[in-house]
Design a protein around this motif. Structure first.
Motif, PDB file in Angstrom:
ATOM      1  N   VAL A 124    -136.744  71.585  -6.302  1.00  0.00           N
ATOM      2  CA  VAL A 124    -137.636  72.334  -7.188  1.00  0.00           C
ATOM      3  C   VAL A 124    -137.950  71.443  -8.387  1.00  0.00           C
ATOM      4  O   VAL A 124    -137.036  70.920  -9.031  1.00  0.00           O
ATOM      5  CB  VAL A 124    -136.986  73.636  -7.692  1.00  0.00           C
ATOM      6  CG1 VAL A 124    -137.902  74.319  -8.715  1.00  0.00           C
ATOM      7  CG2 VAL A 124    -136.705  74.582  -6.546  1.00  0.00           C
ATOM      8  N   GLN A 139    -136.907  79.485 -16.696  1.00  0.00           N
ATOM      9  CA  GLN A 139    -136.995  78.937 -15.342  1.00  0.00           C
ATOM     10  C   GLN A 139    -135.664  79.090 -14.607  1.00  0.00           C
ATOM     11  O   GLN A 139    -135.640  79.390 -13.411  1.00  0.00           O
ATOM     12  CB  GLN A 139    -137.413  77.465 -15.384  1.00  0.00           C
ATOM     13  CG  GLN A 139    -138.812  77.229 -15.946  1.00  0.00           C
ATOM     14  CD  GLN A 139    -139.883  77.937 -15.143  1.00  0.00           C
ATOM     15  OE1 GLN A 139    -140.208  79.093 -15.408  1.00  0.00           O
ATOM     16  NE2 GLN A 139    -140.453  77.259 -14.172  1.00  0.00           N
ATOM     17  N   GLU A 140    -134.559  78.907 -15.322  1.00  0.00           N
ATOM     18  CA  GLU A 140    -133.251  79.113 -14.690  1.00  0.00           C
ATOM     19  C   GLU A 140    -133.066  80.576 -14.280  1.00  0.00           C
ATOM     20  O   GLU A 140    -132.526  80.859 -13.204  1.00  0.00           O
ATOM     21  CB  GLU A 140    -132.143  78.694 -15.648  1.00  0.00           C
ATOM     22  CG  GLU A 140    -132.024  77.191 -15.842  1.00  0.00           C
ATOM     23  CD  GLU A 140    -130.925  76.817 -16.809  1.00  0.00           C
ATOM     24  OE1 GLU A 140    -130.434  75.677 -16.711  1.00  0.00           O
ATOM     25  OE2 GLU A 140    -130.553  77.657 -17.666  1.00  0.00           O
ATOM     26  N   SER A 161    -134.487  84.815  -7.969  1.00  0.00           N
ATOM     27  CA  SER A 161    -135.266  84.676  -6.734  1.00  0.00           C
ATOM     28  C   SER A 161    -134.386  84.647  -5.498  1.00  0.00           C
ATOM     29  O   SER A 161    -134.836  84.967  -4.389  1.00  0.00           O
ATOM     30  CB  SER A 161    -136.109  83.399  -6.784  1.00  0.00           C
ATOM     31  OG  SER A 161    -135.291  82.243  -6.616  1.00  0.00           O
ATOM     32  N   LEU A 172    -135.226  81.318 -11.125  1.00  0.00           N
ATOM     33  CA  LEU A 172    -134.660  80.713  -9.925  1.00  0.00           C
ATOM     34  C   LEU A 172    -133.431  81.482  -9.460  1.00  0.00           C
ATOM     35  O   LEU A 172    -133.264  81.748  -8.265  1.00  0.00           O
ATOM     36  CB  LEU A 172    -134.302  79.250 -10.188  1.00  0.00           C
ATOM     37  CG  LEU A 172    -133.779  78.475  -8.978  1.00  0.00           C
ATOM     38  CD1 LEU A 172    -134.812  78.449  -7.860  1.00  0.00           C
ATOM     39  CD2 LEU A 172    -133.389  77.064  -9.381  1.00  0.00           C
ATOM     40  N   ALA A 173    -132.580  81.887 -10.404  1.00  0.00           N
ATOM     41  CA  ALA A 173    -131.379  82.643 -10.044  1.00  0.00           C
ATOM     42  C   ALA A 173    -131.748  83.988  -9.437  1.00  0.00           C
ATOM     43  O   ALA A 173    -131.177  84.397  -8.407  1.00  0.00           O
ATOM     44  CB  ALA A 173    -130.496  82.833 -11.274  1.00  0.00           C
ATOM     45  N   VAL A 204    -132.555  70.818  -8.493  1.00  0.00           N
ATOM     46  CA  VAL A 204    -133.536  71.491  -9.352  1.00  0.00           C
ATOM     47  C   VAL A 204    -133.787  70.607 -10.565  1.00  0.00           C
ATOM     48  O   VAL A 204    -132.843  70.133 -11.205  1.00  0.00           O
ATOM     49  CB  VAL A 204    -133.035  72.872  -9.822  1.00  0.00           C
ATOM     50  CG1 VAL A 204    -134.030  73.504 -10.787  1.00  0.00           C
ATOM     51  CG2 VAL A 204    -132.779  73.786  -8.635  1.00  0.00           C
ATOM     52  N   ALA A 243    -142.608  75.696  -8.882  1.00  0.00           N
ATOM     53  CA  ALA A 243    -142.001  77.031  -8.830  1.00  0.00           C
ATOM     54  C   ALA A 243    -143.019  78.132  -9.116  1.00  0.00           C
ATOM     55  O   ALA A 243    -143.363  78.922  -8.241  1.00  0.00           O
ATOM     56  CB  ALA A 243    -140.830  77.117  -9.799  1.00  0.00           C
ATOM     57  N   ARG A 295    -132.080  79.524  -4.707  1.00  0.00           N
ATOM     58  CA  ARG A 295    -131.392  78.302  -5.148  1.00  0.00           C
ATOM     59  C   ARG A 295    -130.694  77.570  -4.011  1.00  0.00           C
ATOM     60  O   ARG A 295    -130.731  76.327  -3.944  1.00  0.00           O
ATOM     61  CB  ARG A 295    -130.386  78.631  -6.256  1.00  0.00           C
ATOM     62  CG  ARG A 295    -129.566  77.418  -6.742  1.00  0.00           C
ATOM     63  CD  ARG A 295    -130.475  76.357  -7.333  1.00  0.00           C
ATOM     64  NE  ARG A 295    -129.784  75.163  -7.737  1.00  0.00           N
ATOM     65  CZ  ARG A 295    -129.560  74.115  -6.938  1.00  0.00           C
ATOM     66  NH1 ARG A 295    -129.967  74.149  -5.673  1.00  0.00           N
ATOM     67  NH2 ARG A 295    -128.949  73.044  -7.385  1.00  0.00           N
ATOM     68  N   ASP A 296    -130.055  78.303  -3.104  1.00  0.00           N
ATOM     69  CA  ASP A 296    -129.292  77.650  -2.045  1.00  0.00           C
ATOM     70  C   ASP A 296    -130.170  76.936  -1.020  1.00  0.00           C
ATOM     71  O   ASP A 296    -129.657  76.178  -0.191  1.00  0.00           O
ATOM     72  CB  ASP A 296    -128.411  78.675  -1.330  1.00  0.00           C
ATOM     73  CG  ASP A 296    -127.261  79.158  -2.196  1.00  0.00           C
ATOM     74  OD1 ASP A 296    -126.974  78.498  -3.219  1.00  0.00           O
ATOM     75  OD2 ASP A 296    -126.663  80.199  -1.869  1.00  0.00           O
ATOM     76  N   HIS A 297    -131.474  77.157  -1.070  1.00  0.00           N
ATOM     77  CA  HIS A 297    -132.377  76.462  -0.158  1.00  0.00           C
ATOM     78  C   HIS A 297    -132.702  75.044  -0.636  1.00  0.00           C
ATOM     79  O   HIS A 297    -133.293  74.268   0.114  1.00  0.00           O
ATOM     80  CB  HIS A 297    -133.685  77.241  -0.001  1.00  0.00           C
ATOM     81  CG  HIS A 297    -133.532  78.551   0.703  1.00  0.00           C
ATOM     82  ND1 HIS A 297    -133.411  78.657   2.079  1.00  0.00           N
ATOM     83  CD2 HIS A 297    -133.456  79.818   0.228  1.00  0.00           C
ATOM     84  CE1 HIS A 297    -133.286  79.931   2.421  1.00  0.00           C
ATOM     85  NE2 HIS A 297    -133.313  80.658   1.322  1.00  0.00           N
ATOM     86  N   PHE A 298    -132.327  74.733  -1.877  1.00  0.00           N
ATOM     87  CA  PHE A 298    -132.716  73.451  -2.467  1.00  0.00           C
ATOM     88  C   PHE A 298    -131.514  72.552  -2.710  1.00  0.00           C
ATOM     89  O   PHE A 298    -130.430  73.010  -3.061  1.00  0.00           O
ATOM     90  CB  PHE A 298    -133.461  73.689  -3.786  1.00  0.00           C
ATOM     91  CG  PHE A 298    -134.794  74.354  -3.603  1.00  0.00           C
ATOM     92  CD1 PHE A 298    -135.921  73.605  -3.279  1.00  0.00           C
ATOM     93  CD2 PHE A 298    -134.926  75.727  -3.727  1.00  0.00           C
ATOM     94  CE1 PHE A 298    -137.151  74.216  -3.084  1.00  0.00           C
ATOM     95  CE2 PHE A 298    -136.151  76.350  -3.539  1.00  0.00           C
ATOM     96  CZ  PHE A 298    -137.263  75.591  -3.217  1.00  0.00           C
TER      97      PHE A 298
END
Length: 240
Positions: free
Chosen positions: A122, A131-132, A138, A135-136, A147, A12, A141-144
């Motif tokens: 991720v 880190q959470e 960014s 990611l939120a 996590v 990440a 998240r829906d691309h992965f």
């Protein structure tokens, strides 16, 4: 026969978004705060030594970095560091924990392209809440498909993660900016490690380039889909 490369792991920090630049900015501020007690270069050396000592206790992330700055400030002032300086160090740490997320180039189109044929995961280390948060914020998240926020990145960790979210590390690829964390242990786990250099890399992540046919380096994340296509076009994944 094409290679079954089923799962792609992504680091990440400084792979999906900028991160080290905020540490560098804070270190410069820290040097200004302690300028009456130590020159910048030896101060940074002492801070790095503190970080190395403290990793087994605090782990990776901003909170441990902040504690290491406080410890270093106490050391270089022989215990005379003022409460106001300690307060500024704590403020700097809090600022880092709320910094904006700046996504690196090509991330979104690469994820959209690769997700058609692979599971995407991720795999990042550091403070769980931070880190959470990143990611939120960014929006990625829906691309992965999954996590994993881990305390450290080792061959054993990669074996477990790629077994849990794929078909094993031997059919997995890990991409990131750190040879020490993202590449070498993934190769040791039996997978492919891809290095994407970032302009800033933490000294504690420095490592020698692996001598392995399962090591690859690309200039930017945008080159990853074509590299994966070349790898999967071969008859077998190298074992050594």
């Amino acid at each position: 026969m094409s290679v079954a490369l089923t799962t792609i792991g992504f680091d990440a920090d400084d792979t999906l978004w900028h991160n080290e630049r905020f540490f560098s900015m804070t270190q410069a501020h820290f040097a200004d705060l302690l300028s009456d007690h130590a020159d910048s270069t030896p101060l940074m050396d002492r801070l790095e030594a503190a970080e190395r000592r403290n990793l087994p206790h605090y782990g990776f992330g901003i909170k441990g970095f902040t504690l290491s700055m406080i410890e270093t400030a106490i050391e270089v002032t022989n215990g005379k560091v003022s409460a106001s300086v300690i307060g500024e160090i704590l403020d700097a740490g809090r600022d880092m924990l709320s910094h904006p997320v700046d996504i690196l180039p090509d991330v979104v189109p690469v994820l959209e392209r690769l997700r058609k044929d692979h599971k995407l995961v991720v795999i990042t280390k550091g403070d769980l809440l931070d880190q959470e948060r990143k990611l939120a914020q960014s929006g990625l998240r829906d691309h992965f498909d999954a996590v994993e926020i881990v305390s450290d990145k080792t061959a054993e960790v990669y074996e477990a993660v790629f077994r849990r979210h794929g078909t094993g590390a031997d059919q997995g690829l890990m991409v990131g900016n750190s040879i020490a964390s993202d590449v070498t242990p993934m190769i040791a786990a039996g997978g492919v490690g891809v290095h994407v250099p970032h302009e800033l890399t933490w000294n504690l992540e420095a490592a020698k380039t692996p001598d392995s046919p399962r090591f690859f380096e690309i200039a930017g994340l945008g080159a990853l889909p074509d590299l994966i296509a070349r790898i999967t076009a071969t008859s077998t994944l190298p074992k050594g």
